[in-house]
Each structure stands twice: as structure tokens, then as C-alpha cells.
Design a protein around this motif. Structure first.
Motif, PDB file in Angstrom:
ATOM      1  N   MET A   1       0.901  -1.057   0.023  1.00 49.47           N
ATOM      2  CA  MET A   1       0.004   0.111   0.096  1.00 49.47           C
ATOM      3  C   MET A   1       0.767   1.381   0.020  1.00 49.47           C
ATOM      4  SD  MET A   1      -2.938   1.055   2.434  1.00 49.47           S
ATOM      5  CE  MET A   1      -2.679   2.697   3.231  1.00 49.47           C
ATOM      6  N   LYS A   2       0.454   2.250  -0.786  1.00 44.78           N
ATOM      7  CA  LYS A   2       1.175   3.571  -0.824  1.00 44.78           C
ATOM      8  C   LYS A   2       0.181   4.687  -0.682  1.00 44.78           C
ATOM      9  CE  LYS A   2       4.939   2.116  -3.847  1.00 44.78           C
ATOM     10  NZ  LYS A   2       5.432   2.577  -5.336  1.00 44.78           N
ATOM     11  N   ILE A   3       0.670   5.758   0.168  1.00 45.51           N
ATOM     12  CA  ILE A   3      -0.212   6.895   0.076  1.00 45.51           C
ATOM     13  C   ILE A   3       0.792   8.061  -0.521  1.00 45.51           C
ATOM     14  CG2 ILE A   3      -1.634   8.516   1.340  1.00 45.51           C
ATOM     15  CD1 ILE A   3      -2.439   6.200   3.321  1.00 45.51           C
ATOM     16  N   ILE A   4       0.400   8.612  -1.377  1.00 44.62           N
ATOM     17  CA  ILE A   4       1.361   9.627  -1.842  1.00 44.62           C
ATOM     18  C   ILE A   4       0.724  11.099  -2.089  1.00 44.62           C
ATOM     19  CG2 ILE A   4       2.654  10.403  -3.931  1.00 44.62           C
ATOM     20  CD1 ILE A   4       2.652   7.022  -4.494  1.00 44.62           C
ATOM     21  N   SER A   5       1.347  11.914  -1.178  1.00 45.64           N
ATOM     22  CA  SER A   5       0.795  13.391  -1.587  1.00 45.64           C
ATOM     23  C   SER A   5       1.509  14.110  -2.926  1.00 45.64           C
ATOM     24  CB  SER A   5       1.108  14.336  -0.460  1.00 45.64           C
ATOM     25  OG  SER A   5       0.972  15.687  -0.505  1.00 45.64           O
TER      26      SER A   5
ATOM     27  N   TRP B   1      10.876  16.731 -15.341  1.00 43.95           N
ATOM     28  CA  TRP B   1      10.430  15.290 -15.647  1.00 43.95           C
ATOM     29  C   TRP B   1      10.927  14.283 -14.648  1.00 43.95           C
ATOM     30  CZ3 TRP B   1       6.048  15.458 -17.901  1.00 43.95           C
ATOM     31  CH2 TRP B   1       5.636  16.722 -18.650  1.00 43.95           C
ATOM     32  N   GLU B   2      11.446  14.567 -13.729  1.00 46.11           N
ATOM     33  CA  GLU B   2      11.820  13.546 -12.762  1.00 46.11           C
ATOM     34  C   GLU B   2      10.482  12.892 -12.386  1.00 46.11           C
ATOM     35  OE1 GLU B   2      14.331  12.822  -8.762  1.00 46.11           O
ATOM     36  OE2 GLU B   2      14.779  14.465  -9.914  1.00 46.11           O
ATOM     37  N   ALA B   3      10.783  11.558 -12.123  1.00 47.62           N
ATOM     38  CA  ALA B   3       9.316  10.530 -11.826  1.00 47.62           C
ATOM     39  C   ALA B   3       9.578   9.882 -10.508  1.00 47.62           C
ATOM     40  CB  ALA B   3       9.130   9.857 -13.068  1.00 47.62           C
ATOM     41  N   LEU B   4       8.299   9.661  -9.852  1.00 51.04           N
ATOM     42  CA  LEU B   4       8.449   8.942  -8.743  1.00 51.04           C
ATOM     43  C   LEU B   4       7.368   7.651  -9.413  1.00 51.04           C
ATOM     44  CD1 LEU B   4       8.489   8.243  -5.720  1.00 51.04           C
ATOM     45  CD2 LEU B   4       6.363   9.672  -5.376  1.00 51.04           C
ATOM     46  N   SER B   5       8.069   6.462  -9.233  1.00 48.64           N
ATOM     47  CA  SER B   5       7.342   5.331  -9.536  1.00 48.64           C
ATOM     48  C   SER B   5       6.465   4.856  -8.747  1.00 48.64           C
ATOM     49  CB  SER B   5       8.458   4.131  -9.964  1.00 48.64           C
ATOM     50  OG  SER B   5       7.671   2.891 -10.322  1.00 48.64           O
ATOM     51  N   ILE B   6       5.038   4.914  -9.037  1.00 45.56           N
ATOM     52  CA  ILE B   6       4.155   4.471  -8.157  1.00 45.56           C
ATOM     53  C   ILE B   6       3.725   3.009  -8.054  1.00 45.56           C
ATOM     54  CG2 ILE B   6       1.556   4.849  -7.554  1.00 45.56           C
ATOM     55  CD1 ILE B   6       2.130   7.776  -8.394  1.00 45.56           C
ATOM     56  N   ALA B   7       3.719   2.425  -9.546  1.00 42.36           N
ATOM     57  CA  ALA B   7       2.949   1.040  -9.869  1.00 42.36           C
ATOM     58  C   ALA B   7       3.463   0.488 -11.092  1.00 42.36           C
ATOM     59  CB  ALA B   7       1.530   0.888  -9.626  1.00 42.36           C
ATOM     60  N   ASP B   8       3.842  -0.631 -11.224  1.00 46.74           N
ATOM     61  CA  ASP B   8       4.119  -1.269 -12.377  1.00 46.74           C
ATOM     62  C   ASP B   8       3.384  -2.450 -12.411  1.00 46.74           C
ATOM     63  OD1 ASP B   8       6.209   0.199 -13.830  1.00 46.74           O
ATOM     64  OD2 ASP B   8       7.273   0.057 -11.986  1.00 46.74           O
ATOM     65  N   PHE B   9       2.387  -2.662 -13.628  1.00 47.82           N
ATOM     66  CA  PHE B   9       1.667  -3.948 -13.506  1.00 47.82           C
ATOM     67  C   PHE B   9       1.358  -4.271 -14.937  1.00 47.82           C
ATOM     68  CE2 PHE B   9      -0.826  -0.194 -12.632  1.00 47.82           C
ATOM     69  CZ  PHE B   9      -2.037  -0.276 -13.269  1.00 47.82           C
ATOM     70  N   ASP B  10       1.453  -5.655 -15.428  1.00 48.15           N
ATOM     71  CA  ASP B  10       1.265  -6.026 -16.789  1.00 48.15           C
ATOM     72  C   ASP B  10       1.792  -5.088 -17.917  1.00 48.15           C
ATOM     73  OD1 ASP B  10      -0.496  -8.192 -15.435  1.00 48.15           O
ATOM     74  OD2 ASP B  10      -2.284  -6.880 -15.438  1.00 48.15           O
ATOM     75  N   GLY B  11       2.845  -4.802 -17.655  1.00 51.38           N
ATOM     76  CA  GLY B  11       3.485  -3.985 -18.616  1.00 51.38           C
ATOM     77  C   GLY B  11       3.231  -2.589 -18.627  1.00 51.38           C
ATOM     78  N   THR B  12       2.399  -1.915 -17.677  1.00 55.92           N
ATOM     79  CA  THR B  12       2.009  -0.629 -17.518  1.00 55.92           C
ATOM     80  C   THR B  12       2.588   0.007 -16.483  1.00 55.92           C
ATOM     81  OG1 THR B  12      -0.004  -1.167 -18.607  1.00 55.92           O
ATOM     82  CG2 THR B  12      -0.015   0.665 -17.298  1.00 55.92           C
TER      83      THR B  12
END
Length: 103
Positions: A1-5, A15-26
Motif C-alpha cells: 500500500m502507498k499513500i502519496i501526496s 520530468w523527474e518521476a516517482l514510480s507508483i506502480a508497474d503492472f502487466d507492462g504498464t
């Protein structure tokens, strides 16, 4: 579980990114930027949701350039083959859902 503000996320570069989820190639990533991206075509579909700030999205349809201004809460859907580029107006935080590894 993640809660992100999303309002608290700030990158050290555009364009720096915070990865939230990776699933089924997405991938689902939160981006911070204050600079435009580059004209590009994704490897698949893309959902681009402005979380904070304002972004002018330029896109081409049959070679004709168009644009739309996206405010917080607005979503841009780029279908396969849609050439586009995002120009933030100041700082922006954007949630992007796209094929993992896409441009």
C-alpha cells in the motif's frame, strides 16, 4: 500500500518521476516538471493527468498542430500514434500511465 501526496513531490530536474506502480507492462508514475518535454510518440497509449499546475499540451492530427490547456484535474489521452508535447506553465505535477519503458 502507498499513500502519496502529489503536492509534496518535487524533482531535482525536469520530468523527474516517482514510480507508483508497474503492472502487466504498464507503469504509473508521478512527474514533476517546470520545463517542456520533447515532441514524441509513445510506444502505446498514454493517460496524462494534471495533478497540480497548468500544462499546455500540443498535439498533431493529420499533420495539423493543435493545443489544449490542461488545469489540475484535467486528463489528456494520447491514443497509439498521437504525436504530442507538454509545456508546463510554471511548476506542474502530472500522473502518467503508459506502457512501461515508453518515451
Amino acid at each position: 500500500m502507498k499513500i502519496i501526496s502529489s503536492n509534496a513531490f518535487t524533482g531535482s530536474r525536469a520530468w523527474e518521476a516517482l514510480s507508483i506502480a508497474d503492472f502487466d507492462g504498464t507503469s504509473v508514475r508521478l512527474h514533476w516538471t517546470d520545463q517542456p518535454y520533447i515532441w514524441h510518440i509513445n510506444d502505446g497509449q498514454e493517460v496524462f493527468a494534471v495533478m497540480q499546475g497548468c500544462v499546455e499540451m500540443f498535439y498533431r492530427i493529420a499533420g495539423e498542430e493543435k493545443s489544449v490547456v490542461l488545469e489540475a484535474g484535467d486528463i489528456f489521452y494520447a491514443s497509439v500514434g498521437t504525436e504530442h508535447v507538454a509545456y508546463p506553465r510554471g511548476e506542474a505535477r502530472i500522473l502518467v500511465v503508459e506502457k512501461a519503458g515508453s518515451v
